[in-house]
Enzyme design. Structure first.
Site, short mmCIF file in Angstrom:
data_model
loop_
_atom_site.label_atom_id
_atom_site.label_comp_id
_atom_site.label_asym_id
_atom_site.label_seq_id
_atom_site.Cartn_x
_atom_site.Cartn_y
_atom_site.Cartn_z
N ASP A 104 35.29 44.63 34.96
CA ASP A 104 34.03 43.93 34.70
C ASP A 104 32.82 44.73 35.17
OD1 ASP A 104 34.59 43.73 37.38
OD2 ASP A 104 34.35 41.57 37.51
N LYS A 155 31.36 42.19 51.67
CA LYS A 155 30.36 41.11 51.56
C LYS A 155 29.68 40.80 52.91
CE LYS A 155 32.51 38.97 47.50
NZ LYS A 155 33.69 39.81 47.29
N ASP A 213 27.67 45.01 37.69
CA ASP A 213 28.90 44.27 37.46
C ASP A 213 28.50 43.08 36.62
OD1 ASP A 213 29.84 41.56 39.00
OD2 ASP A 213 28.13 42.50 39.97
P1 GTP Z 1 34.83 35.28 39.62
O1 GTP Z 1 35.85 34.20 39.61
O2 GTP Z 1 33.60 34.90 38.82
O3 GTP Z 1 34.51 35.80 40.99
O4 GTP Z 1 35.40 36.56 38.79
P2 GTP Z 1 36.80 37.33 38.99
O5 GTP Z 1 37.89 36.34 39.01
O6 GTP Z 1 36.89 38.37 37.91
O7 GTP Z 1 36.68 38.02 40.40
P3 GTP Z 1 36.00 39.40 40.80
O8 GTP Z 1 34.79 39.63 39.96
O9 GTP Z 1 35.85 39.44 42.25
O10 GTP Z 1 37.16 40.44 40.40
C1 GTP Z 1 37.00 41.83 40.45
C2 GTP Z 1 38.07 42.47 39.56
O11 GTP Z 1 39.38 42.16 40.05
C3 GTP Z 1 38.02 41.97 38.13
O12 GTP Z 1 38.36 43.06 37.29
C4 GTP Z 1 39.08 40.88 38.12
O13 GTP Z 1 39.64 40.67 36.83
C5 GTP Z 1 40.12 41.43 39.08
N1 GTP Z 1 40.86 40.38 39.78
C6 GTP Z 1 40.35 39.40 40.58
N2 GTP Z 1 41.33 38.62 41.06
C7 GTP Z 1 42.50 39.11 40.55
C8 GTP Z 1 43.88 38.72 40.67
O14 GTP Z 1 44.23 37.74 41.34
N3 GTP Z 1 44.79 39.49 40.01
C9 GTP Z 1 44.44 40.57 39.25
N4 GTP Z 1 45.39 41.25 38.62
N5 GTP Z 1 43.16 40.96 39.10
C10 GTP Z 1 42.19 40.23 39.75
#
Ligand code: GTP
Length: 332
Positions: A104, A155, A213
């Site tokens: 993202d 953070k 992001d």
């Molecule tokens: P929010 O729920 O809005 O915070 O978004 P998010 O779920 O994508 O979380 P965040 O932006 O913190 O994630 C950063 C990256 O890690 C993104 O590419 C997510 O798809 C990935 N990511 C977050 N949690 C997981 C998980 O539990 N498993 C995997 N495989 N990827 C994850």
């Protein structure tokens, strides 16, 4: 060299769109967020592994339908394992070292140059860092001589942030890092694992051009602007028979004769914008319909949204199938 892409998150900050569409499949400047990330991966990698979770089957089907320069393998999680848990779950058969990418982020980076620097310095990892004003949502690095990362705080409160250089979500890691992640439970790689790797030398690769992001509606639209301004939004212009400045990224089946467009718009497949409507700085996903004289500014409209005639939609997010405004006016 292989690349591991994390794509298992819920995308809660982009609800309600992400109730039906995984965040990474939202189109920005005419191309899904995921494929903008794919554009960063060097053509010569052997394989790209996607650590999927939330809506894994939707991601899988999308990737099968859209060609990539390298083979893509998806490794789904039965339940969310966090960034570290997702890495561990997908670790079988990865290369040493390997690229790690969040799915993202919107940026431009030469990952091959980052790999070369990583090999030259010989540490356990090299993280791309971006300089931002507000560090609160990110992991922040303290940098020493030769851009070695001396401390990494996830953070922090602004007063505790050691710099304005944050984890940009792109890295090269030695394969041994995967052995440091506990198995079988959710793990935050950034909080639980990265600080323990510092004694084995972790270096920064500073991003100098642009980075964002795309995790919130505001940042998603800002990311779209960055992509258009970088020429990654196609030919620009406006749809056939429409007026205005653009750039507008137009998918197949769009009808917008007599509508007007400002800057930075994506129109997904089969979107209809009726005469007299105006769209600016927005994303309209497949099958969305904006009736005549309506105005859409700074908004995200998920698939098959209907905006009724004359409505003003400003700074809003609507999920799949939403209807905005009163009953259809005669003559639609
Ligand atoms: P929010 O729920 O809005 O915070 O978004 P998010 O779920 O994508 O979380 P965040 O932006 O913190 O994630 C950063 C990256 O890690 C993104 O590419 C997510 O798809 C990935 N990511 C977050 N949690 C997981 C998980 O539990 N498993 C995997 N495989 N990827 C994850």
């Amino acid at each position: 060299m292989k690349a591991l892409v994390l794509i298992g998150g819920f995308g809660t900050r982009l609800r309600p769109i992400t109730y039906t569409v995984p965040k990474q499949l939202i189109p920005l400047a005419g191309r899904s967020m995921l494929y903008h990330v794919f554009d960063l991966i060097p053509k010569d990698v052997e394989e790209v592994v996607l650590a999927t979770g939330y809506k894994a089957e939707v991601v899988d089907a999308f990737v099968r339908q859209h060609p990539t320069p390298w083979p893509v393998r998806t490794v789904p999680e039965a339940e969310p394992l966090g960034t570290g848990g997702g890495m561990k779950n997908a670790s079988a058969g990865l290369s040493d070292p390997f690229y790690l990418l969040n799915s993202d982020v919107v940026t431009t980076v030469d990952l091959s140059a980052m790999l070369a620097l990583h090999q030259h310095r010989g540490g356990i990892g090299t993280m791309a860092l971006a300089e931002v004003e507000d560090t609160r949502p990110y992991g922040v690095a303290a940098l020493g001589p030769d851009d070695r990362i001396d401390a990494f705080v996830e953070k922090p409160e602004p007063k505790d942030a050691p710099s304005h250089w944050i984890n940009a979500g792109l890295a090269v890691w030695a394969g041994s890092v995967l052995d440091r992640i506990p198995s079988g439970r959710p793990v935050s790689f950034e909080r639980e694992v990265v600080p323990g790797l510092l004694p084995e030398r972790l270096y920064a690769f500073r991003l100098r051009k642009y980075w964002d992001d795309a995790g919130t509606p505001e940042r998603l639209l800002r990311s779209q602007q960055l992509l258009f301004d970088d020429g990654r939004g196609g030919r620009g212009g406006v749809p056939a028979g429409a007026f205005g400045s653009g750039p507008v990224a137009v998918a197949r089946g769009v009808r917008a004769e007599g509508a007007s467009f400002g800057k930075y718009v994506t129109l997904g497949e089969d979107v209809t914008v009726e005469p007299g409507a105006h769209i600016e700085n927005s994303i309209l996903m497949a099958g969305t319909h904006v009736e005549k004289e309506a105005v859409v500014l700074g908004s995200l409209l998920g698939p098959k949204v209907l905006v009724r005639a004359g409505q003003r939609v400003v700074g809003q997010v609507f999920g799949e199938g939403a209807e905005v405004g009163g009953p259809t006016t005669p003559g639609r």
